[in-house]
Design a protein around this motif. Structure first.
Motif, PDB file in Angstrom:
ATOM      1  N   ARG A 110       3.497  -5.145  13.153  1.00  0.00           N
ATOM      2  CA  ARG A 110       2.998  -4.558  14.403  1.00  0.00           C
ATOM      3  C   ARG A 110       2.941  -5.617  15.503  1.00  0.00           C
ATOM      4  O   ARG A 110       3.287  -5.343  16.659  1.00  0.00           O
TER       5      ARG A 110
ATOM      6  N   GLU B  61       1.435   4.268   1.344  1.00  0.00           N
ATOM      7  CA  GLU B  61       0.951   5.002   2.516  1.00  0.00           C
ATOM      8  C   GLU B  61       2.025   5.926   3.045  1.00  0.00           C
ATOM      9  O   GLU B  61       3.202   5.797   2.701  1.00  0.00           O
TER      10      GLU B  61
ATOM     11  N   GLY C 155       5.299   0.938  12.343  1.00  0.00           N
ATOM     12  CA  GLY C 155       4.146   0.059  12.143  1.00  0.00           C
ATOM     13  C   GLY C 155       3.313   0.400  10.924  1.00  0.00           C
ATOM     14  O   GLY C 155       2.204  -0.103  10.762  1.00  0.00           O
ATOM     15  N   ARG C 156       3.837   1.271  10.075  1.00  0.00           N
ATOM     16  CA  ARG C 156       3.117   1.598   8.823  1.00  0.00           C
ATOM     17  C   ARG C 156       4.130   1.658   7.688  1.00  0.00           C
ATOM     18  O   ARG C 156       4.963   2.548   7.637  1.00  0.00           O
ATOM     19  N   TYR C 157       4.060   0.683   6.816  1.00  0.00           N
ATOM     20  CA  TYR C 157       5.049   0.555   5.752  1.00  0.00           C
ATOM     21  C   TYR C 157       4.344   0.422   4.406  1.00  0.00           C
ATOM     22  O   TYR C 157       3.117   0.366   4.349  1.00  0.00           O
TER      23      TYR C 157
ATOM     24  N   ARG D  40       0.859  -1.189   0.000  1.00  0.00           N
ATOM     25  CA  ARG D  40       0.000   0.000   0.000  1.00  0.00           C
ATOM     26  C   ARG D  40       0.894   1.236   0.000  1.00  0.00           C
ATOM     27  O   ARG D  40       1.813   1.325   0.807  1.00  0.00           O
TER      28      ARG D  40
ATOM     29  N   PHE E  91       4.150  -4.641   3.656  1.00  0.00           N
ATOM     30  CA  PHE E  91       4.073  -5.236   4.978  1.00  0.00           C
ATOM     31  C   PHE E  91       3.443  -6.619   4.848  1.00  0.00           C
ATOM     32  O   PHE E  91       2.942  -6.972   3.782  1.00  0.00           O
TER      33      PHE E  91
ATOM     34  N   THR F 262      -3.604  -0.877  16.208  1.00  0.00           N
ATOM     35  CA  THR F 262      -4.433  -2.018  15.795  1.00  0.00           C
ATOM     36  C   THR F 262      -3.534  -3.096  15.199  1.00  0.00           C
ATOM     37  O   THR F 262      -2.857  -2.858  14.203  1.00  0.00           O
TER      38      THR F 262
ATOM     39  N   GLN G 244       0.856  -9.707   6.067  1.00  0.00           N
ATOM     40  CA  GLN G 244      -0.370 -10.056   6.782  1.00  0.00           C
ATOM     41  C   GLN G 244      -0.468 -11.571   6.900  1.00  0.00           C
ATOM     42  O   GLN G 244       0.021 -12.310   6.046  1.00  0.00           O
TER      43      GLN G 244
ATOM     44  N   GLY H   2      -1.619  -7.849  11.300  1.00  0.00           N
ATOM     45  CA  GLY H   2      -0.473  -7.052  10.887  1.00  0.00           C
ATOM     46  C   GLY H   2       0.775  -7.663  11.508  1.00  0.00           C
ATOM     47  O   GLY H   2       0.965  -7.590  12.713  1.00  0.00           O
TER      48      GLY H   2
ATOM     49  N   ARG I  33     -14.419  -0.599   9.566  1.00  0.00           N
ATOM     50  CA  ARG I  33     -13.164  -1.021   8.990  1.00  0.00           C
ATOM     51  C   ARG I  33     -12.901  -0.224   7.717  1.00  0.00           C
ATOM     52  O   ARG I  33     -13.830   0.231   7.064  1.00  0.00           O
TER      53      ARG I  33
ATOM     54  N   LEU J  33     -12.010  -1.164   4.864  1.00  0.00           N
ATOM     55  CA  LEU J  33     -12.352  -1.798   3.607  1.00  0.00           C
ATOM     56  C   LEU J  33     -13.875  -1.815   3.491  1.00  0.00           C
ATOM     57  O   LEU J  33     -14.571  -1.934   4.489  1.00  0.00           O
TER      58      LEU J  33
ATOM     59  N   LYS K 101      -8.147   9.150  11.513  1.00  0.00           N
ATOM     60  CA  LYS K 101      -7.218   9.289  12.631  1.00  0.00           C
ATOM     61  C   LYS K 101      -6.889  10.745  12.954  1.00  0.00           C
ATOM     62  O   LYS K 101      -6.147  11.023  13.881  1.00  0.00           O
TER      63      LYS K 101
ATOM     64  N   GLY L 161      -7.201 -10.021   9.143  1.00  0.00           N
ATOM     65  CA  GLY L 161      -5.813  -9.854   8.712  1.00  0.00           C
ATOM     66  C   GLY L 161      -4.975  -9.405   9.894  1.00  0.00           C
ATOM     67  O   GLY L 161      -5.252  -8.377  10.507  1.00  0.00           O
TER      68      GLY L 161
HETATM   69  P1  ATP Z   1      -4.980   1.216   9.712  1.00  0.00           P
HETATM   70  O1  ATP Z   1      -6.288   1.750  10.197  1.00  0.00           O
HETATM   71  O2  ATP Z   1      -3.925   1.144  10.777  1.00  0.00           O
HETATM   72  O3  ATP Z   1      -4.519   1.886   8.460  1.00  0.00           O
HETATM   73  P2  ATP Z   1      -6.265  -0.770   8.154  1.00  0.00           P
HETATM   74  O4  ATP Z   1      -7.658  -0.639   8.580  1.00  0.00           O
HETATM   75  O5  ATP Z   1      -5.854  -0.143   6.882  1.00  0.00           O
HETATM   76  O6  ATP Z   1      -5.270  -0.277   9.331  1.00  0.00           O
HETATM   77  P3  ATP Z   1      -6.437  -3.579   7.484  1.00  0.00           P
HETATM   78  O7  ATP Z   1      -6.596  -3.312   6.039  1.00  0.00           O
HETATM   79  O8  ATP Z   1      -7.598  -4.060   8.248  1.00  0.00           O
HETATM   80  O9  ATP Z   1      -5.808  -2.272   8.184  1.00  0.00           O
HETATM   81  O10 ATP Z   1      -5.186  -4.561   7.684  1.00  0.00           O
HETATM   82  C1  ATP Z   1      -5.075  -5.478   8.765  1.00  0.00           C
HETATM   83  C2  ATP Z   1      -3.906  -5.150   9.652  1.00  0.00           C
HETATM   84  O11 ATP Z   1      -2.735  -4.935   8.898  1.00  0.00           O
HETATM   85  C3  ATP Z   1      -4.050  -3.877  10.455  1.00  0.00           C
HETATM   86  O12 ATP Z   1      -4.799  -4.078  11.605  1.00  0.00           O
HETATM   87  C4  ATP Z   1      -2.611  -3.558  10.782  1.00  0.00           C
HETATM   88  O13 ATP Z   1      -2.173  -4.315  11.897  1.00  0.00           O
HETATM   89  C5  ATP Z   1      -1.878  -4.013   9.561  1.00  0.00           C
HETATM   90  N1  ATP Z   1      -1.555  -2.882   8.676  1.00  0.00           N
HETATM   91  C6  ATP Z   1      -2.403  -2.129   7.935  1.00  0.00           C
HETATM   92  N2  ATP Z   1      -1.737  -1.237   7.204  1.00  0.00           N
HETATM   93  C7  ATP Z   1      -0.419  -1.408   7.476  1.00  0.00           C
HETATM   94  C8  ATP Z   1       0.791  -0.793   7.004  1.00  0.00           C
HETATM   95  N3  ATP Z   1       0.778   0.169   6.091  1.00  0.00           N
HETATM   96  N4  ATP Z   1       1.967  -1.245   7.505  1.00  0.00           N
HETATM   97  C9  ATP Z   1       2.017  -2.237   8.421  1.00  0.00           C
HETATM   98  N5  ATP Z   1       0.917  -2.869   8.890  1.00  0.00           N
HETATM   99  C10 ATP Z   1      -0.296  -2.463   8.414  1.00  0.00           C
END
Ligand code: ATP
Ligand code: MG
Length: 421
Positions: free
Chosen positions: A312, A115, A120-122, A113, A125, A282, A127, A309, A258, A260, A210, A307
């Protein structure tokens, strides 16, 4: 010469961190098997259309986070931004519903993604997903949440907060959407740029923003739970009753949605303060998506999944990463070519019996060899030189206790097993 670095937001996983990952994967593999999940591995690349239809055009992921490209035949392809859509595609493509009434799959791998990078945000990443198809009953929802609770308990991640909600489906969801738009519209000027767009394309997503100013506005929003019809209310009550019966602690979070678009009914998230993840707290999220299989052209099939993470979760697992690696049981320091050959042969036998053995193959001094044994954290060491080869006897040194144990080389395995026990 200039060197090339990795792509921003895409990391190398190196030792000792990889040992922590391996532990997580091992625990998942064993736990999921006990709950009847089988592993599947779909491709990393799918047709872009799958995510547009499956994840939803109004989602942030499809709107602005996908790695989409044209291949040499001018097809639009996308690096998967999540696992659920590809697994649903595989479920449909392989006519799974005709083969079995209930399918439980799990999968693991990288997702992509584009982002803003943070702890914890890459951008790449990992799943770990579980998906269960063919069951609409609420006891499964509770079972899935309880399985995750068992997972995080086994991983010693604490404290854990389990948030659950029901986002409704069909008409319930439609009525809530209207009410939410009616509430948010007068506040539109105070929303962030993204939420101004979401208000039109995907108002439920505003609840998930957020940005602090958006959070403040959302705090006064109507609760989806007040809009659930009897069927959804009953389902949600049954999920809660089952969780209570299973002894799983949870909190009802009426504003939990969520990111999605595909979720229907039950949704959940696990958050933790371990690992200091801030707004990335999360660690796993999921829920029901009873309409997706039908919407992707398959037979109407209820489904639920989540899913994890991985990055994290690993950041929240206690202890140094190195403590997750199997300890070196024996270091063999050898002096001379004949001793190195013997050391190699002894190590080979011991390794086949399950002992972690490191042999010094380089022709370096004994002092340097023992320094390396120390650095590796070897439990025992054995020095092999001409005299040990001649006598067939040596001394096993307990590296921590600095004690020595005489050993007959032909009896090495039994002695080591006794000392390591
Ligand atoms: P967030 O609200 O933190 O962006 P999300 O709702 O986009 O999360 P999901 O699509 O439900 O996340 O993905 C499942 C899990 O994957 C999340 O709970 C999180 O632990 C992890 N995750 C989501 N985006 C990232 C990211 N960019 N880098 C690392 N881990 C991620
Ligand atoms: Mg996100």
């Amino acid at each position: 010469m200039e060197t090339t670095s990795s792509v921003r937001g895409m990391n190398d996983l190196l030792p000792p961190e990889s040992a922590k990952w391996a532990h997580l994967e091992r625990v998942c593999r064993e736990l999921f098997a006990r709950f009847g999940y089988d592993e599947v591995r779909p491709p990393v690349v799918e047709h872009t259309e799958l995510f547009v239809r499956g994840v939803g055009e109004g989602s942030d992921i499809v709107h602005k986070e996908m790695y989409t490209f044209r291949d040499r035949s001018d097809r639009s392809l996308t690096l998967r931004p999540e696992l659920t859509a590809g697994l649903a595609r595989a479920y449909i493509e392989h006519s799974m519903s005709a083969k079995e009434a209930v399918t439980r799959w799990w999968s693991l791998g990288p997702v992509f993604r584009y982002e803003a990078i943070n702890t914890g945000r890459y951008r790449q990443f990992y799943q770990i997903d579980c998906e269960a198809y063919g069951v609409g009953e609420p006891t499964l929802d509770a079972e899935v949440i309880a399985m995750l609770h068992a997972l995080y308990t086994a991983l010693r991640v604490e404290p854990i907060t389990i948030l659950v909600n029901n986002v409704g489906r069909g008409e319930d969801r439609g009525r809530y959407r209207e009410a939410l738009i009616a509430y948010l519209t007068p506040h539109a000027d105070g929303l962030c740029g993204d939420c101004k767009r979401r208000l039109v394309t995907n108002p439920l997503r505003v609840l998930d923003c957020k940005v602090e100013t958006c959070k403040a506005i959302v705090a006064g929003a109507p609760s989806v739970l007040d809009f659930l019809g009897p069927a959804a209310s009953e389902h949600f009550a049954a999920v809660q009753a089952t969780l209570t019966e299973l002894g799983v602690p949870f909190t009802v979070a009426p504003r939990l949605v969520r990111g999605l678009d595909y979720y229907t009914g039950t949704v959940f998230e696990f958050t933790t303060t371990a690992g200091n993840l801030g707004s990335q707290s999360t660690i796993v999220a999921g829920g029901r998506y009873d309409d997706m299989i039908g919407e992707l052209g398959g037979p109407a099939t209820p489904a639920i999944g989540f899913g994890i993470g991985v990055e994290r979760t690993v950041l929240c697992m206690p202890g140094d990463a190195a403590t997750y690696a199997p300890p070196v049981g024996l270091f063999i320091a050898a002096h001379g070519a004949a001793a190195r050959r013997r050391a190699t042969a002894l190590a080979h036998t011991l390794r086949q019996a399950g002992i972690v053995v490191e042999v010094e193959h380089r022709e370096v001094g004994m002092k340097a060899q023992f320094r390396r044994a120390d650095k590796l954290g070897a439990r025992l060491s054995l020095a092999l030189g001409e005299s040990e080869l001649a006598s067939g006897e040596g001394k096993l040194k307990d590296m921590a206790a600095r004690a020595e144990h005489p050993v007959v080389l032909s009896d090495l395995l039994a002695t080591i097993q006794r000392l390591l026990a």
